[in-house]
Write an enzyme that holds these catalytic residues in place. Structure first.
Site, PDB file in Angstrom:
ATOM      1  N   SER A  84       0.791  -1.228   0.000  1.00  0.00           N
ATOM      2  CA  SER A  84       0.000   0.000   0.000  1.00  0.00           C
ATOM      3  C   SER A  84       0.828   1.285   0.000  1.00  0.00           C
ATOM      4  O   SER A  84       0.268   2.369   0.035  1.00  0.00           O
ATOM      5  CB  SER A  84      -0.918   0.008   1.228  1.00  0.00           C
ATOM      6  OG  SER A  84      -0.136   0.113   2.408  1.00  0.00           O
ATOM      7  N   THR A  99       1.692  -8.331  -6.052  1.00  0.00           N
ATOM      8  CA  THR A  99       0.641  -8.427  -5.023  1.00  0.00           C
ATOM      9  C   THR A  99      -0.639  -7.724  -5.477  1.00  0.00           C
ATOM     10  O   THR A  99      -1.737  -8.283  -5.391  1.00  0.00           O
ATOM     11  CB  THR A  99       1.135  -7.801  -3.702  1.00  0.00           C
ATOM     12  OG1 THR A  99       2.213  -8.585  -3.207  1.00  0.00           O
ATOM     13  CG2 THR A  99       0.020  -7.755  -2.663  1.00  0.00           C
ATOM     14  N   THR A 124      -8.388   2.868  -4.898  1.00  0.00           N
ATOM     15  CA  THR A 124      -7.896   4.108  -4.273  1.00  0.00           C
ATOM     16  C   THR A 124      -8.250   5.301  -5.153  1.00  0.00           C
ATOM     17  O   THR A 124      -8.410   5.150  -6.379  1.00  0.00           O
ATOM     18  CB  THR A 124      -6.358   4.038  -4.089  1.00  0.00           C
ATOM     19  OG1 THR A 124      -5.882   5.330  -3.693  1.00  0.00           O
ATOM     20  CG2 THR A 124      -5.631   3.628  -5.354  1.00  0.00           C
ATOM     21  N   ASP A 125      -8.318   6.486  -4.535  1.00  0.00           N
ATOM     22  CA  ASP A 125      -8.547   7.707  -5.326  1.00  0.00           C
ATOM     23  C   ASP A 125      -7.371   8.006  -6.249  1.00  0.00           C
ATOM     24  O   ASP A 125      -7.501   8.766  -7.217  1.00  0.00           O
ATOM     25  CB  ASP A 125      -8.818   8.914  -4.405  1.00  0.00           C
ATOM     26  CG  ASP A 125      -7.647   9.260  -3.490  1.00  0.00           C
ATOM     27  OD1 ASP A 125      -6.701   8.458  -3.380  1.00  0.00           O
ATOM     28  OD2 ASP A 125      -7.687  10.342  -2.878  1.00  0.00           O
ATOM     29  N   GLU A 126      -6.204   7.401  -5.978  1.00  0.00           N
ATOM     30  CA  GLU A 126      -5.017   7.708  -6.783  1.00  0.00           C
ATOM     31  C   GLU A 126      -5.119   7.190  -8.216  1.00  0.00           C
ATOM     32  O   GLU A 126      -4.303   7.546  -9.060  1.00  0.00           O
ATOM     33  CB  GLU A 126      -3.764   7.130  -6.126  1.00  0.00           C
ATOM     34  CG  GLU A 126      -3.448   7.760  -4.791  1.00  0.00           C
ATOM     35  CD  GLU A 126      -2.054   7.428  -4.300  1.00  0.00           C
ATOM     36  OE1 GLU A 126      -1.238   6.914  -5.079  1.00  0.00           O
ATOM     37  OE2 GLU A 126      -1.788   7.673  -3.113  1.00  0.00           O
ATOM     38  N   TYR A 149       2.520   2.331  -7.711  1.00  0.00           N
ATOM     39  CA  TYR A 149       1.450   1.860  -6.809  1.00  0.00           C
ATOM     40  C   TYR A 149       0.063   2.114  -7.419  1.00  0.00           C
ATOM     41  O   TYR A 149      -0.718   1.169  -7.580  1.00  0.00           O
ATOM     42  CB  TYR A 149       1.599   2.483  -5.413  1.00  0.00           C
ATOM     43  CG  TYR A 149       0.343   2.395  -4.582  1.00  0.00           C
ATOM     44  CD1 TYR A 149      -0.069   1.181  -4.020  1.00  0.00           C
ATOM     45  CD2 TYR A 149      -0.464   3.523  -4.387  1.00  0.00           C
ATOM     46  CE1 TYR A 149      -1.253   1.095  -3.275  1.00  0.00           C
ATOM     47  CE2 TYR A 149      -1.639   3.443  -3.647  1.00  0.00           C
ATOM     48  CZ  TYR A 149      -2.029   2.232  -3.093  1.00  0.00           C
ATOM     49  OH  TYR A 149      -3.197   2.160  -2.382  1.00  0.00           O
ATOM     50  N   LYS A 153      -2.952  -0.556  -8.714  1.00  0.00           N
ATOM     51  CA  LYS A 153      -4.316  -0.512  -8.168  1.00  0.00           C
ATOM     52  C   LYS A 153      -5.332  -0.300  -9.294  1.00  0.00           C
ATOM     53  O   LYS A 153      -6.424  -0.878  -9.273  1.00  0.00           O
ATOM     54  CB  LYS A 153      -4.445   0.606  -7.130  1.00  0.00           C
ATOM     55  CG  LYS A 153      -3.602   0.437  -5.884  1.00  0.00           C
ATOM     56  CD  LYS A 153      -4.004  -0.753  -5.038  1.00  0.00           C
ATOM     57  CE  LYS A 153      -5.359  -0.584  -4.386  1.00  0.00           C
ATOM     58  NZ  LYS A 153      -5.687  -1.751  -3.511  1.00  0.00           N
ATOM     59  N   LEU A 189       2.286   9.221   6.421  1.00  0.00           N
ATOM     60  CA  LEU A 189       2.574  10.563   6.930  1.00  0.00           C
ATOM     61  C   LEU A 189       2.316  10.747   8.429  1.00  0.00           C
ATOM     62  O   LEU A 189       3.231  11.131   9.172  1.00  0.00           O
ATOM     63  CB  LEU A 189       1.760  11.599   6.134  1.00  0.00           C
ATOM     64  CG  LEU A 189       1.981  13.050   6.578  1.00  0.00           C
ATOM     65  CD1 LEU A 189       3.386  13.515   6.213  1.00  0.00           C
ATOM     66  CD2 LEU A 189       0.948  13.976   5.930  1.00  0.00           C
ATOM     67  N   ARG A 272       9.307  13.111  -3.341  1.00  0.00           N
ATOM     68  CA  ARG A 272       8.988  11.783  -3.895  1.00  0.00           C
ATOM     69  C   ARG A 272       8.952  11.927  -5.419  1.00  0.00           C
ATOM     70  O   ARG A 272       8.326  12.868  -5.923  1.00  0.00           O
ATOM     71  CB  ARG A 272       7.621  11.364  -3.357  1.00  0.00           C
ATOM     72  CG  ARG A 272       7.008  10.139  -3.981  1.00  0.00           C
ATOM     73  CD  ARG A 272       5.574   9.924  -3.498  1.00  0.00           C
ATOM     74  NE  ARG A 272       5.502   9.382  -2.153  1.00  0.00           N
ATOM     75  CZ  ARG A 272       4.367   9.258  -1.456  1.00  0.00           C
ATOM     76  NH1 ARG A 272       3.218   9.640  -1.962  1.00  0.00           N
ATOM     77  NH2 ARG A 272       4.371   8.748  -0.257  1.00  0.00           N
TER      78      ARG A 272
END
Ligand code: NAD
Ligand code: DAU
Length: 334
Positions: A84, A99, A124-126, A149, A153, A189, A272
């Protein structure tokens, strides 16, 4: 009596969901399926592990035989197991892909073969990619993930839909925003900031700390996931927004204030790679089912920080588990 399988039930959202199911559905049975990676831990279920309605099976989502056994007789599956963390995915995209994409396909096919009544896939919203204007993403918008990531997803999100189309798999897709609350692994975070502040260590903010996240309390998220399991329309995706946007630097300042620590602990570090600035998502579809995020931010953040303070042993133990990665990651960002 409803028989649930919760993949990833020893992780952050998973363990909160398991608690909610046991509390709200006295007749249910919950079988957790979890590989117990660095992020999953039996300590996260310590207070409910003796409950006779709960069973924990250690297994990998890429093990089809174990999955078939675990899903046998299940009525419904919540699929949460995943790698995640965005930063880990940058360093090791293969594990994340294996995964999150391959593993999700295995779980979805196992659910089809076990003939379960409902499957909830936690996306996810991403998956939408970053917001570039004030228009909130709707579920019908195209997906444009920008990192390893969210790409993994998004692959699983669309595989879930594809298996609904191809085989009539009764799957519902949830796209929550940034969860916060108890039991979050201290690579994310808020627990990173709390742990470091407690130890008077620098709080690393990527770039200038100006990215925005929409924070959703994990209890609100889990209530939303349950509602979607009951009332969501199969084949549909649902955003779960917190409607609670904050810049990372505001979050760091709030943690320091709550703990009585100085702002001078904040350190700006190398950003990042491909860091998305913001995800703004529209909640109208799930609001129409009667769900709203209800935990007020100030209270949710304060009780979350207090939870980590009251569970220092848990926090220190988890930080130790993530230490190899953290040492490598933050060393490169000075
Ligand atoms: P987490 O990292 O805390 O927990 C993940 C769990 O999955 C762990 O218990 C881990 O052991 C297990 N797992 C990992 N690889 C596995 C494998 N190969 N086989 C079986 N189990 C495995 O994650 P989380 O924050 O609880 O997120 C849960 C889900 O929700 C994920 O799918 C994530 O993508 C999604 N999500 C999370 C957030 C958030 O803010 N935390 C927001 C939106 C969506
Ligand atoms: O949006 C939903 C996603 O939220 C989930 O799908 C992910 O599983 C979950 O991890 C979370 O992703 P983020 O990358 O947004 O979470 P993270 O806590 O890693 O970072 C939140 C913000 O804080 C992000 O803008 C990066 C920044 N950050 C993070 C860490 C760990 C820092 O500035 N410093 C840090 O040390």
């Amino acid at each position: 009596m409803r028989r649930y399988v919760v993949t990833g039930g020893c992780g952050f959202i998973g363990c909160n969901l398991v608690r909610l199911l046991l509390a709200e559905e006295p007749e249910c049975r919950v079988r957790v399926y979890d590989a117990l990676t660095y992020a999953g831990d039996l300590r996260n279920l310590a207070d409910v592990v003796e409950d006779v309605r709960l069973e924990v099976v250690q297994g990998d989502v890429n093990d089809p035989q174990a999955l078939a056994q675990t899903l046998y007789g299940a009525d419904a599956v919540y699929h949460l197991a995943a790698e995640s963390h965005n930063d880990r995915a940058v360093l090791d995209p293969w594990t994340t892909w294996h995964t999150n994409a391959d593993g999700a396909l295995r779980v979805l096919l196992a659910a089809r073969d076990a003939d379960v009544e409902r499957v909830l896939y936690v996306s996810t919203d991403e998956v939408y990619g970053e917001s570039v204007d004030e228009r909130a993403f709707k579920e019908s918008d195209p997906l444009n993930p920008r990192g390893p990531y969210p790409a993994s997803k998004a692959a699983a999100d669309r595989l879930a839909y594809a298996l609904h189309v191809a085989y009539g798999l009764p799957v519902i897709i949830a796209r929550p925003t940034n969860n916060y609350g108890p039991y979050q692994f201290p690579e994310k975070l808020i627990p990173v900031m709390v742990h470091r502040a407690l130890h008077d260590q620098p709080l690393p903010l990527y770039g200038r700390g100006q990215q925005v996240r929409d924070f959703l309390h994990v209890e609100d998220c889990c209530r939303g996931l349950r509602l979607l399991m009951e009332k969501g329309k199969v084949g549909e995706a649902y955003n779960l927004p917190g409607e609670n946007e904050h810049q990372n630097i505001e979050v760091a300042r709030a943690v320091l204030e709550e703990l009585g620590k100085p702002e001078s602990l904040i350190r700006f570090v190398q950003d990042r790679p491909g860091h998305d600035t913001r995800y703004l998502v529209d909640g109208a579809r799930i609001h129409a089912l009667g769900w709203l995020a209800t935990v007020p931010w100030e209270e949710g953040l304060r009780t979350t920080i207090r939870w980590y303070c009251d569970n220092r042993d848990w926090l220190d133990y988890m930080v130790q588990k993530g230490k190899d990665f953290a040492d490598r990651w933050y060393a490169d960002r000075q």
